[in-house]
Design an enzyme around this catalytic site. Structure first.
Site, short mmCIF file in Angstrom:
data_model
loop_
_atom_site.label_atom_id
_atom_site.label_comp_id
_atom_site.label_asym_id
_atom_site.label_seq_id
_atom_site.Cartn_x
_atom_site.Cartn_y
_atom_site.Cartn_z
N TRP A 137 0.86 -1.18 0.00
CA TRP A 137 0.00 0.00 0.00
C TRP A 137 0.90 1.23 0.00
CZ3 TRP A 137 -2.04 2.55 4.92
CH2 TRP A 137 -3.06 3.46 4.63
N ASP A 218 -0.75 -5.59 9.67
CA ASP A 218 -1.77 -4.67 9.17
C ASP A 218 -3.01 -5.51 8.89
OD1 ASP A 218 -3.36 -2.90 7.83
OD2 ASP A 218 -1.79 -2.09 6.55
N LYS A 253 -13.32 -0.92 6.10
CA LYS A 253 -13.86 -1.81 5.08
C LYS A 253 -14.93 -2.75 5.65
CE LYS A 253 -9.96 -0.31 3.27
NZ LYS A 253 -9.65 0.42 2.07
C1 LMR Z 1 -6.86 1.81 -0.61
O1 LMR Z 1 -5.81 1.16 -0.57
O2 LMR Z 1 -7.40 2.17 -1.67
C2 LMR Z 1 -7.55 2.18 0.69
O3 LMR Z 1 -6.92 1.57 1.76
C3 LMR Z 1 -7.76 3.64 0.87
C4 LMR Z 1 -6.52 4.38 1.25
O4 LMR Z 1 -6.51 4.98 2.33
O5 LMR Z 1 -5.56 4.39 0.49
#
Ligand code: LMR
Length: 404
Positions: A137, A218, A253
């Site tokens: 991420w 996470d 989520k």
């Molecule tokens: C995502 O990965 O799209 C979500 O977790 C929203 C974010 O905060 O990036």
């Protein structure tokens, strides 16, 4: 004073939401941000959330400050949800002891929990380095750069980029040093949807314990993999074997409470005294960064998890969201295969959660956006939950077209 401030590029995910909103095309499709959408393309308020809100409205309330670690009782419910009845029976206490010891504090979403964990790794636990999967991420990198941990990557995907290369993952952790932090996606890896199996989690547990690494789990997608209990396996399995860890969970989520910012940080420790001490440090970090958490979202989660009927309604509703995404995956594979019969897209059925790492290149993702109004992340990640019966055919045809 501000003249020398450089312009920061738009956020890789939220920047696309802005672009999407401004796009005038009627048939545009948003597969970028990780937000659940239903068949009508909306992000609904879950029924259990609406019901809990009604009860909360009827009760005499107050908007006075919460304690630094959040709503009393909420933390025990979160500990129980993550660690399960055996390791953490429901409790009203933020610090709990059974065969393991743990402490939880409420945080504004999983992001704040990850940040608090980073501050503590750096300030109290002496870590200098954090390891994360070489696709992760985008905000993970920002969060841990901000606390000045050195970021190192472990390999994750196979050569095709659609499945796990566990051997490569384990060997790239060879040079990890005792005390290094290790960031792990517990379930529904973001951005790839590629997860470890139970046997692999066990091997990884052994490596972490042997090397004395410190995991940060996470846990943003509990309930989107198999179910809320099985999805917690990596954490429960690790903690049962004596492992200490931070767990950063989010209710964005699985309760659809994105805008309410609600989650938690849980520390699993080897003694009751350490649990007490780490909670005191968590509270110090929270007080210095946002003082104390917001009320509304956590009050909803607290109400639902604390009431047997509401909790089981939530579990059922979450299961229907998960099942819908699984059906969309198989429909996606069926359609793409019908357009490109010699391609192999079965991997999309094996990936889990909202995301699929589609194999789209940056240029192909760009073409999808500019030519078809279909928004995927530049990394090639698509949000399967953004598909529905009205757009899936067009999306599959466009993806097949740009991949030619
Ligand atoms: C995502 O990965 O799209 C979500 O977790 C929203 C974010 O905060 O990036």
């Amino acid at each position: 004073m501000f003249e020398t401030t450089p312009l920061n590029p738009p956020d890789a995910i939220f920047g696309l939401i802005e672009e999407f909103k401004k796009d005038p095309r009627k048939d545009k499709v948003n597969l970028s941000v990780g937000v659940y959408q239903d068949e009508a393309g909306t992000t609904p308020i879950m029924k259990c959330v609406g019901n809990a809100e009604k009860v909360l409205l009827e009760q005499a309330g107050s908007k006075s400050y919460l304690p630094i670690d959040g709503i009393p009782g909420y933390n025990g419910l979160i500990g129980n949800l993550i660690l399960g009845d055996e390791l953490c029976p429901v409790s009203t206490q933020p610090v709990r002891s059974t065969s393991i010891h743990s402490a939880t504090a409420q945080t504004p979403g999983g992001t704040a929990a990850l940040r608090v964990a980073g501050d503590l790794m750096k300030q109290n636990l002496g870590s200098k380095t954090i390891w994360m999967s070489n696709l992760t991420w985008a905000n993970h990198t920002q969060i841990y750069s901000a606390v000045e941990l050195e970021i190192k990557n472990y390999d994750y995907l196979d050569d095709r980029g659609t499945g796990l290369d566990f051997g490569k993952m384990m060997s790239s952790l060879d040079s990890a040093q005792p005390g290094d932090a290790l960031l792990l996606h517990t379930v529904c890896h973001n951005p790839t949807g590629v997860d470890l199996g139970r046997e692999q989690w066990q091997q990884l547990t052994e490596l972490i314990l042997d090397k004395a690494l410190f995991p940060i789990f996470d846990f943003a997608y509990q309930g989107f993999g198999d179910d809320i209990e099985s999805d917690a396996f990596p954490i429960r399995n690790f903690c049962t074997q004596g492992g200490e860890a931070f767990i950063c969970n989010s209710f964005s989520k699985n309760f659809g409470l994105y805008a309410e910012r609600v989650g938690g940080i849980t520390a699993v420790t080897s003694s009751a005294d350490s649990a007490k001490a780490i909670l005191s440090q968590i509270k110090r970090v929270i007080r210095a960064s946002y003082s104390n958490p917001p009320l509304h979202g956590a009050a909803i989660v607290n109400k639902v998890l604390g009431d047997q009927t509401m909790r089981s309604d939530w579990v059922t509703e979450l299961a229907s969201m998960r099942d819908r995404i699984k059906q969309l995956r198989s429909e996606f594979v069926r359609l793409v295969n019908s357009i490109i019969p010699d391609g192999d897209y079965e991997y999309v059925n094996h990936q889990r959660g909202m995301f699929s790492y589609s194999g789209l290149s940056r240029d192909q993702a760009e073409r999808l956006k500019s030519e078809y109004g279909i928004y995927a992340l530049r990394s090639g990640r698509i949000n399967i939950a953004g598909l529905n019966s009205s757009n899936i055919k067009r999306v599959c045809t466009a993806i097949a077209e740009v991949m030619k």
